[in-house]
Design an enzyme around this catalytic site. Structure first.
Site, PDB file in Angstrom:
ATOM      1  N   LEU A 149      57.881   8.305  29.246  1.00 29.62           N
ATOM      2  CA  LEU A 149      59.292   7.926  29.312  1.00 29.62           C
ATOM      3  C   LEU A 149      60.056   8.940  30.141  1.00 29.62           C
ATOM      4  O   LEU A 149      59.931  10.148  29.939  1.00 29.62           O
ATOM      5  CB  LEU A 149      59.892   7.864  27.901  1.00 29.62           C
ATOM      6  CG  LEU A 149      61.336   7.348  27.788  1.00 29.62           C
ATOM      7  CD1 LEU A 149      61.395   5.870  28.181  1.00 29.62           C
ATOM      8  CD2 LEU A 149      61.873   7.542  26.378  1.00 29.62           C
ATOM      9  N   ASN A 150      60.855   8.437  31.075  1.00 26.75           N
ATOM     10  CA  ASN A 150      61.763   9.279  31.845  1.00 26.75           C
ATOM     11  C   ASN A 150      63.070   9.382  31.064  1.00 26.75           C
ATOM     12  O   ASN A 150      63.917   8.488  31.119  1.00 26.75           O
ATOM     13  CB  ASN A 150      61.996   8.676  33.230  1.00 26.75           C
ATOM     14  CG  ASN A 150      62.982   9.491  34.054  1.00 26.75           C
ATOM     15  OD1 ASN A 150      63.488  10.528  33.607  1.00 26.75           O
ATOM     16  ND2 ASN A 150      63.268   9.024  35.257  1.00 26.75           N
TER      17      ASN A 150
ATOM     18  N   GLY B  28      62.609  24.452  27.110  1.00 20.67           N
ATOM     19  CA  GLY B  28      63.408  25.652  27.288  1.00 20.67           C
ATOM     20  C   GLY B  28      64.731  25.533  26.551  1.00 20.67           C
ATOM     21  O   GLY B  28      65.182  24.426  26.222  1.00 20.67           O
TER      22      GLY B  28
ATOM     23  N   ARG C 118      71.005  19.135  26.833  1.00 14.99           N
ATOM     24  CA  ARG C 118      71.490  18.658  28.142  1.00 14.99           C
ATOM     25  C   ARG C 118      71.088  17.207  28.401  1.00 14.99           C
ATOM     26  O   ARG C 118      71.711  16.529  29.226  1.00 14.99           O
ATOM     27  CB  ARG C 118      70.977  19.573  29.250  1.00 14.99           C
ATOM     28  CG  ARG C 118      71.627  20.960  29.237  1.00 14.99           C
ATOM     29  CD  ARG C 118      71.304  21.737  30.495  1.00 14.99           C
ATOM     30  NE  ARG C 118      69.899  22.089  30.602  1.00 14.99           N
ATOM     31  CZ  ARG C 118      69.348  23.185  30.070  1.00 14.99           C
ATOM     32  NH1 ARG C 118      70.109  24.040  29.374  1.00 14.99           N
ATOM     33  NH2 ARG C 118      68.062  23.435  30.213  1.00 14.99           N
TER      34      ARG C 118
ATOM     35  N   GLU D   7      53.011  32.914  25.417  1.00 15.23           N
ATOM     36  CA  GLU D   7      52.173  33.533  24.388  1.00 15.23           C
ATOM     37  C   GLU D   7      52.266  35.052  24.362  1.00 15.23           C
ATOM     38  O   GLU D   7      52.627  35.658  23.350  1.00 15.23           O
ATOM     39  CB  GLU D   7      50.713  33.094  24.609  1.00 15.23           C
ATOM     40  CG  GLU D   7      49.665  33.878  23.859  1.00 15.23           C
ATOM     41  CD  GLU D   7      49.747  33.692  22.362  1.00 15.23           C
ATOM     42  OE1 GLU D   7      49.671  34.700  21.637  1.00 15.23           O
ATOM     43  OE2 GLU D   7      49.890  32.539  21.914  1.00 15.23           O
TER      44      GLU D   7
ATOM     45  N   ASP E  70      51.622  31.265  20.312  1.00  9.22           N
ATOM     46  CA  ASP E  70      51.713  29.811  20.454  1.00  9.22           C
ATOM     47  C   ASP E  70      51.232  29.090  19.197  1.00  9.22           C
ATOM     48  O   ASP E  70      52.017  28.526  18.452  1.00  9.22           O
ATOM     49  CB  ASP E  70      50.907  29.352  21.670  1.00  9.22           C
ATOM     50  CG  ASP E  70      51.658  29.536  22.976  1.00  9.22           C
ATOM     51  OD1 ASP E  70      52.889  29.374  22.981  1.00  9.22           O
ATOM     52  OD2 ASP E  70      51.023  29.831  23.999  1.00  9.22           O
TER      53      ASP E  70
ATOM     54  N   GLY F 235      44.414  49.127   6.518  1.00  9.54           N
ATOM     55  CA  GLY F 235      44.709  48.753   5.143  1.00  9.54           C
ATOM     56  C   GLY F 235      44.207  49.788   4.160  1.00  9.54           C
ATOM     57  O   GLY F 235      43.846  50.913   4.533  1.00  9.54           O
TER      58      GLY F 235
END
Length: 410
Positions: A72-73, A98, A104, A139, A168, A243
């Site tokens: 889909l555009n 982004g 927008r 990442e 990510d 640890g």
């Protein structure tokens, strides 16, 4: 057939690359109907790092199993109308564009919840509110700014990225937790909500023990670290466990790049370990007998263990240590992992058929639910489910579908 845990949950997947797709793939494995919405040219990773020409890359296939794909555009007016209808029909919407990109397009959170008050709208961004909000993140950028790189590596070397995709895929896991919590709360409130996860925040959550040690530094050196010098920040400490139980990777025969076993020395394990390495007297020696006595000599302790382990193959070291219940694990190469029978038996390394590239190997679901088993299926071809979704579910006509395609809307 047993119903899946998330059966009936519709997910509009507007994600790309890795952080978002890793999250929506987990939702798909749990039984959600995940519809991946792509621009007509497709997710960029379909063509990235290709190993075979003219087929979807492993980068794409391994992060998008069990999903459907539509194109889909969303910049076109008709595309926005269709997106509105998709939002209206969905339980969850996920995006990792982004900063500000979806706003927008005209789909702010206020607009989205106006369209569908019950929707859970999840977003992944690099950073939270503040001076970094508008910055792009990948990442290793998240690793750099979340505390991982500064604490990974050896004392005299540069900061290093970890091989694990904690920025990510690590963020993706956090997003899934947020989405599931929001869906559960919706059962009580009747309304959806916004879920935001920043990659920097997710990495920091996974590095919390280093923030623990940052505070401990104000009370003196960190004795369990093998470092000689301590300043005012947590140092890189090589393979030290960091640890309460000291650990290190010790060399094994014949000395290849992954001929190592990681060994943890618990208090109860010192006596059998000292016998295994041929130094039984150390079990009673007051200079070695207690954890407190060994703490200043961790480097020497692991050197003694390595003098023994370096004469044996790692699998034999593993067998001997486990016979005495000493925590350890061989360093497994990616080749060893992909060929590991136990991982195959546990459906963590799975072979999946693909209509164009043939079979490929991928990672299975680490989430094992007794009443919601996972069968990993192939990633979708680009726009494979356009007709199924647009005609069969949204009710568009065949002629309109052809016009949408010819005009570049889908």
């Amino acid at each position: 057939m047993t119903a899946k845990a998330l059966e009936g949950i519709r997910v509009l997947d507007m994600t790309h690359v890795q952080s978002g797709p890793s999250a929506t793939q987990l939702l798909a494995w749990l039984g959600a109907d995940v519809v991946k919405l792509e621009a007509p040219h497709g997710d960029i990773t379909r063509g990235q790092l290709r190993d075979l020409p003219d087929v979807d890359s492993l980068y794409f296939t391994m992060l998008n199993c069990n999903k459907r794909s539509i194109t889909l555009n969303t910049k076109s007016e008709r595309g926005k109308e269709i997106l509105t209808e998709l939002i209206r029909r969905s339980d969850v919407m996920v995006e990792n564009f982004g900063p500000g990109a979806v706003d927008r397009m005209g789909f702010t959170w206020d607009r989205v919840k106006e369209i569908n008050p019950r929707i859970v709208y999840a977003s992944i961004k690099g950073f939270g509110e503040g001076p970094y909000t508008a910055f792009k993140a990948y990442e290793v950028v998240a690793q750099a700014m979340g505390g991982s790189m500064s604490t990974t590596g050896f004392e005299d070397g540069p900061p290093l990225a970890t091989g694990a995709q904690i920025g990510d895929s690590g963020t993706g896991v956090h997003v899934v937790a947020g989405i599931l919590a929001a869906l559960y709360q919706r059962e009580h409130t009747g309304r959806g909500q916004r879920v935001n996860v920043a990659m920097q925040h997710a990495v920091l959550n996974l590095c919390r023990v280093k923030l623990r040690d940052q505070q401990r530094l104000s009370h003196g050196p960190l004795a369990e670290y093998p470092n000689e010098d301590f300043g005012d920040e947590v140092p890189r400490s090589g393979n030290a466990s960091g640890g309460g139980q000291p650990g290190w990777a010790v060399k094994c025969a014949p000395g290849g790049p992954n001929d190592y076993v990681y060994v943890i020395v618990q208090p109860v394990g010192w006596q059998p370990l000292s016998e295994l390495i041929g130094r039984p007297e150390l079990a009673e020696d007051p200079e070695w007998a207690t954890p407190r006595a060994r703490l200043p000599k961790l480097n020497k302790m692991f050197q003694l263990i390595e003098e023994w382990s370096s004469t044996l193959p790692k699998w034999e070291v593993l067998e001997r240590l486990n016979a005495h219940n000493i925590p350890c694990g061989p360093i497994l190469s990616t080749k060893e992992i992909i060929e590991d029978d136990s991982l195959v038996a546990n459906e963590m390394v799975v072979t999946v058929p693909h209509p164009e590239r043939g079979e490929f190997v991928t990672v299975g679901s680490p989430l094992k639910l007794s009443d919601s088993p996972v069968e990993v299926t192939s990633s979708p071809l680009l726009g494979e489910h356009n007709e199924e979704v647009y005609v069969g579910e949204l009710g568009l006509g065949d002629e309109e579908l052809r016009l949408l395609k010819s005009s570049g809307v889908i």
